[in-house]
Design a protein around this motif. Structure first.
Motif, PDB file in Angstrom:
ATOM      1  N   ALA A   3      39.904  21.582  -0.147  1.00 37.37           N
ATOM      2  CA  ALA A   3      39.015  20.460  -0.474  1.00 37.37           C
ATOM      3  C   ALA A   3      37.645  20.627   0.164  1.00 37.37           C
ATOM      4  O   ALA A   3      36.616  20.275  -0.435  1.00 37.37           O
ATOM      5  N   LEU A   4      37.614  21.168   1.379  1.00 37.54           N
ATOM      6  CA  LEU A   4      36.340  21.402   2.054  1.00 37.54           C
ATOM      7  C   LEU A   4      35.484  22.386   1.264  1.00 37.54           C
ATOM      8  O   LEU A   4      34.292  22.153   1.020  1.00 37.54           O
ATOM      9  N   LEU A   5      36.093  23.491   0.845  1.00 36.37           N
ATOM     10  CA  LEU A   5      35.357  24.505   0.088  1.00 36.37           C
ATOM     11  C   LEU A   5      34.892  23.952  -1.257  1.00 36.37           C
ATOM     12  O   LEU A   5      33.743  24.182  -1.671  1.00 36.37           O
ATOM     13  N   GLU A   6      35.754  23.234  -1.938  1.00 37.26           N
ATOM     14  CA  GLU A   6      35.414  22.770  -3.286  1.00 37.26           C
ATOM     15  C   GLU A   6      34.373  21.658  -3.270  1.00 37.26           C
ATOM     16  O   GLU A   6      33.497  21.605  -4.144  1.00 37.26           O
ATOM     17  N   ASN A   7      34.448  20.754  -2.294  1.00 43.39           N
ATOM     18  CA  ASN A   7      33.507  19.637  -2.260  1.00 43.39           C
ATOM     19  C   ASN A   7      32.115  20.045  -1.794  1.00 43.39           C
ATOM     20  O   ASN A   7      31.131  19.422  -2.185  1.00 43.39           O
ATOM     21  N   HIS A   8      32.028  21.071  -0.963  1.00 47.90           N
ATOM     22  CA  HIS A   8      30.738  21.430  -0.376  1.00 47.90           C
ATOM     23  C   HIS A   8      30.194  22.767  -0.884  1.00 47.90           C
ATOM     24  O   HIS A   8      29.307  23.364  -0.265  1.00 47.90           O
ATOM     25  N   GLN A   9      30.688  23.229  -2.012  1.00 47.87           N
ATOM     26  CA  GLN A   9      30.244  24.510  -2.569  1.00 47.87           C
ATOM     27  C   GLN A   9      28.841  24.399  -3.160  1.00 47.87           C
ATOM     28  O   GLN A   9      28.411  23.338  -3.627  1.00 47.87           O
ATOM     29  N   GLU A  10      28.147  25.505  -3.111  1.00 51.47           N
ATOM     30  CA  GLU A  10      26.834  25.637  -3.757  1.00 51.47           C
ATOM     31  C   GLU A  10      27.001  26.504  -5.008  1.00 51.47           C
ATOM     32  O   GLU A  10      28.018  27.193  -5.180  1.00 51.47           O
ATOM     33  N   GLN A  11      25.991  26.502  -5.837  1.00 51.02           N
ATOM     34  CA  GLN A  11      26.094  27.240  -7.099  1.00 51.02           C
ATOM     35  C   GLN A  11      26.242  28.739  -6.879  1.00 51.02           C
ATOM     36  O   GLN A  11      26.883  29.436  -7.662  1.00 51.02           O
ATOM     37  N   ASP A  12      25.654  29.256  -5.780  1.00 52.64           N
ATOM     38  CA  ASP A  12      25.740  30.688  -5.508  1.00 52.64           C
ATOM     39  C   ASP A  12      27.052  31.094  -4.831  1.00 52.64           C
ATOM     40  O   ASP A  12      27.236  32.255  -4.469  1.00 52.64           O
ATOM     41  N   GLY A  13      27.974  30.125  -4.652  1.00 48.75           N
ATOM     42  CA  GLY A  13      29.271  30.431  -4.057  1.00 48.75           C
ATOM     43  C   GLY A  13      29.362  30.127  -2.579  1.00 48.75           C
ATOM     44  O   GLY A  13      30.462  30.092  -2.016  1.00 48.75           O
ATOM     45  N   ARG A  14      28.207  29.916  -1.923  1.00 49.27           N
ATOM     46  CA  ARG A  14      28.246  29.550  -0.509  1.00 49.27           C
ATOM     47  C   ARG A  14      28.764  28.125  -0.341  1.00 49.27           C
ATOM     48  O   ARG A  14      28.764  27.327  -1.284  1.00 49.27           O
ATOM     49  N   VAL A  15      29.170  27.782   0.887  1.00 51.37           N
ATOM     50  CA  VAL A  15      29.672  26.445   1.195  1.00 51.37           C
ATOM     51  C   VAL A  15      28.854  25.884   2.345  1.00 51.37           C
ATOM     52  O   VAL A  15      28.788  26.481   3.428  1.00 51.37           O
ATOM     53  N   LEU A  16      28.205  24.741   2.117  1.00 50.47           N
ATOM     54  CA  LEU A  16      27.402  24.079   3.139  1.00 50.47           C
ATOM     55  C   LEU A  16      28.313  23.189   3.966  1.00 50.47           C
ATOM     56  O   LEU A  16      28.874  22.211   3.466  1.00 50.47           O
ATOM     57  N   LEU A  17      28.449  23.502   5.243  1.00 48.48           N
ATOM     58  CA  LEU A  17      29.398  22.782   6.092  1.00 48.48           C
ATOM     59  C   LEU A  17      28.839  21.427   6.524  1.00 48.48           C
ATOM     60  O   LEU A  17      27.635  21.297   6.761  1.00 48.48           O
ATOM     61  N   PRO A  18      29.718  20.407   6.664  1.00 47.16           N
ATOM     62  CA  PRO A  18      29.270  19.102   7.157  1.00 47.16           C
ATOM     63  C   PRO A  18      28.693  19.233   8.569  1.00 47.16           C
ATOM     64  O   PRO A  18      29.164  20.048   9.380  1.00 47.16           O
ATOM     65  N   GLU A  19      27.714  18.432   8.858  1.00 44.57           N
ATOM     66  CA  GLU A  19      26.993  18.542  10.119  1.00 44.57           C
ATOM     67  C   GLU A  19      27.904  18.361  11.328  1.00 44.57           C
ATOM     68  O   GLU A  19      27.764  19.058  12.333  1.00 44.57           O
ATOM     69  N   ALA A  20      28.854  17.439  11.251  1.00 47.57           N
ATOM     70  CA  ALA A  20      29.728  17.164  12.400  1.00 47.57           C
ATOM     71  C   ALA A  20      30.626  18.345  12.751  1.00 47.57           C
ATOM     72  O   ALA A  20      31.154  18.413  13.863  1.00 47.57           O
ATOM     73  N   PHE A  21      30.787  19.275  11.811  1.00 45.96           N
ATOM     74  CA  PHE A  21      31.700  20.401  12.012  1.00 45.96           C
ATOM     75  C   PHE A  21      30.984  21.704  12.359  1.00 45.96           C
ATOM     76  O   PHE A  21      31.607  22.648  12.837  1.00 45.96           O
ATOM     77  N   ARG A  22      29.691  21.751  12.173  1.00 40.32           N
ATOM     78  CA  ARG A  22      28.979  23.029  12.295  1.00 40.32           C
ATOM     79  C   ARG A  22      29.073  23.644  13.680  1.00 40.32           C
ATOM     80  O   ARG A  22      29.096  24.868  13.826  1.00 40.32           O
ATOM     81  N   ALA A  23      29.138  22.821  14.711  1.00 40.76           N
ATOM     82  CA  ALA A  23      29.207  23.363  16.073  1.00 40.76           C
ATOM     83  C   ALA A  23      30.466  24.205  16.283  1.00 40.76           C
ATOM     84  O   ALA A  23      30.470  25.147  17.081  1.00 40.76           O
ATOM     85  N   TYR A  24      31.538  23.875  15.558  1.00 37.20           N
ATOM     86  CA  TYR A  24      32.791  24.613  15.714  1.00 37.20           C
ATOM     87  C   TYR A  24      32.751  25.951  14.986  1.00 37.20           C
ATOM     88  O   TYR A  24      33.414  26.895  15.374  1.00 37.20           O
ATOM     89  N   TYR A  25      31.982  26.003  13.917  1.00 30.15           N
ATOM     90  CA  TYR A  25      31.883  27.246  13.149  1.00 30.15           C
ATOM     91  C   TYR A  25      30.644  28.048  13.559  1.00 30.15           C
ATOM     92  O   TYR A  25      30.569  29.259  13.271  1.00 30.15           O
ATOM     93  N   ALA A  26      29.686  27.347  14.191  1.00 28.24           N
ATOM     94  CA  ALA A  26      28.445  27.968  14.668  1.00 28.24           C
ATOM     95  C   ALA A  26      27.596  28.531  13.541  1.00 28.24           C
ATOM     96  O   ALA A  26      26.791  29.436  13.749  1.00 28.24           O
ATOM     97  N   LYS A  27      27.785  27.998  12.348  1.00 27.76           N
ATOM     98  CA  LYS A  27      26.966  28.375  11.205  1.00 27.76           C
ATOM     99  C   LYS A  27      26.823  27.179  10.292  1.00 27.76           C
ATOM    100  O   LYS A  27      27.663  26.276  10.275  1.00 27.76           O
ATOM    101  N   GLU A  28      25.763  27.196   9.513  1.00 24.70           N
ATOM    102  CA  GLU A  28      25.540  26.114   8.561  1.00 24.70           C
ATOM    103  C   GLU A  28      26.288  26.350   7.267  1.00 24.70           C
ATOM    104  O   GLU A  28      26.793  25.417   6.630  1.00 24.70           O
ATOM    105  N   PHE A  29      26.416  27.616   6.869  1.00 24.72           N
ATOM    106  CA  PHE A  29      27.075  27.975   5.626  1.00 24.72           C
ATOM    107  C   PHE A  29      28.264  28.892   5.910  1.00 24.72           C
ATOM    108  O   PHE A  29      28.271  29.679   6.862  1.00 24.72           O
ATOM    109  N   VAL A  30      29.253  28.809   5.048  1.00 26.22           N
ATOM    110  CA  VAL A  30      30.353  29.789   5.033  1.00 26.22           C
ATOM    111  C   VAL A  30      29.979  30.833   3.986  1.00 26.22           C
ATOM    112  O   VAL A  30      29.679  30.485   2.846  1.00 26.22           O
TER     113      VAL A  30
END
Length: 423
Positions: free
Chosen positions: A396-423
């Motif tokens: 659900a995270l990947l599908e809801n926050h996907q971009e047209q180019d296939g990247r995924v924009l992560l929610p702001e509250a979670f970015r610190a755990y992944y240390a990136k803005e996009f997957v």
């Protein structure tokens, strides 16, 4: 496990409430009551025989004191002894049968649960978030995963067969980050104590949770060691205090644990088999509370809120559904499901079930509590909820926050755990 004394005094109500589950348990109740009646008759008979043996023993002593013959009484006493042994064997057999039947009976639905045969009778309580409108056709998570190299389902099949997933590179990192994110949230913000349990448990632990004997075919068993792989960390967390008496002043106890979950999913072939939707092994963060009986329904709403917080922080639209009597799990008296919207597959996906089991598990585990400073012992209430489960959360995270180019924009509250803005 239900209270045999309650069933004995409320047989009609027991059957009527179980009938709403639609599983045909009424026949089990009738068999149980028949065996219980026979057992009580045997117990009464043994008591009478023992009283008679005591009486005969006293008479023998009286005769011996008067130096009178007592062979007839000795013969009678031996016959009574043999009758007691025979009746005791039957008593033990009946006690086992009564217990086995009790273990097969599901919990009684709470009066607030909607009556219905299946999911059609479930009631949506509330929803959160507005499903996103895409300017492009949203991709399902397995296509996103392939584009971004997040998981390799072919490699998983090579290693373990169908029904397994392998996360690679950034996908493995994302999985680990989601687990850390949820554990930290529940410990720091919601007051749970983190547990890292064994991932295998004894059979009596699975009996205590309600998974055995009813769902033996759904569990992975290691016969050589007589151990079971966890289908959920609930088994370990709920049984932490089995056979204990807790001070009520120490309640509620709140535990959270990460674990892999292993489920054979027998009978589910062909259902939701694409991508990450139905797996034999998946990861989950589980919440368990042990409470006083009068506080358990307040605790149920609290657990639901804690699971909802995960989804709100991840900005995933969801709905909370109250399950009907026919759709609830075996041990639940009342259960809410949290379902997230997955636009790529166009479906609502369950990521959490939050249940109040009342004293159903506590009776099986002999888990009791005692008021301070003194008071009558009573069974605790236990509750559990996924806080939440992966990998549907990831889908659900990947599908809801996907971009047209296939990247995924992560929610702001979670970015610190992944240390990136996009997957």
């Amino acid at each position: 496990m239900l209270d045999i004394h309650w069933i004995r005094h409320h047989p009609q109500e027991t059957q009527e409430r179980l009938k709403t589950r639609g599983r045909g348990d009424e026949e089990l109740v009738r068999r149980l009551l028949h065996r219980d009646e026979e057992l009580r008759a045997i117990i009464h008979s043994v008591e009478e025989l023992r009283a008679k043996r005591n009486q005969v023993s006293r008479e023998i002593g009286f005769r011996r004191g008067k130096e009178e013959p007592s062979e007839d009484l000795l013969k009678e006493m031996r016959a009574v002894g043999r009758a007691i042994e025979e009746q005791e064997r039957r008593r033990q057999q009946l006690e086992t049968e009564v217990k086995d039947l009790l273990l097969l009976l599901p919990n009684l639905p709470h009066p607030s649960v909607p009556v219905g045969a299946d999911a059609e009778a479930n009631r949506t309580i509330r929803s959160w978030g507005i499903p996103r409108e895409f300017s492009f056709p949203p991709k399902p998570h397995w296509e996103i995963g392939e584009i971004r190299g997040l998981f390799d389902l072919r490699a998983a099949v090579k290693l373990a067969g169908s029904g397994f997933a392998l996360f690679r590179g950034e996908g493995a990192r994302l999985q680990r980050a989601l687990i850390r994110f949820m554990l930290d949230l529940h410990v720091r913000e919601h007051g749970y104590t983190e547990i890292w349990p064994p991932f295998l448990v004894r059979g009596e632990v699975a009996v205590g949770s309600g998974h055995l004997p009813k769902f033996a075919e759904e569990m992975y068993h290691i016969p050589a060691d007589d151990l079971y792989l966890l289908p959920t960390a609930e088994l370990a967390l709920a049984n932490l205090h089995r056979e204990e008496i807790l001070r009520e002043s120490s309640l509620p106890l709140r535990y959270v644990a990460y674990s892999p979950c292993f489920r054979r999913e027998a009978g589910s072939a062909g259902k939701d088999t694409r991508g990450l939707l139905r797996l034999h092994q998946f990861e989950k963060v589980e919440l368990v509370q042990i409470t006083r009986p009068e506080n358990s329904y307040e605790a149920l709403e609290e657990i639901v809120h804690h699971a909802e917080t995960v989804l709100q922080l991840l900005r995933i639209p969801y709905r909370v559904t109250l399950l009907s009597t026919g759709d609830m799990g075996f041990g639940a008296a009342k259960c809410y499901d949290l379902e997230v919207w997955a636009p790529g597959v166009g479906a609502w996906l369950e990521v959490s079930s939050c249940s109040n089991l009342e004293d159903f598990q506590a009776r099986r585990m002999n888990l009791r509590c005692k008021p301070d400073p003194a008071g009558k012992l009573r069974y605790c209430h236990t509750l559990n909820g996924s806080g939440t489960a992966l990998p549907r959360l990831m889908a659900a995270l990947l599908e809801n926050h996907q971009e047209q180019d296939g990247r995924v924009l992560l929610p702001e509250a979670f970015r610190a755990y992944y240390a990136k803005e996009f997957v």
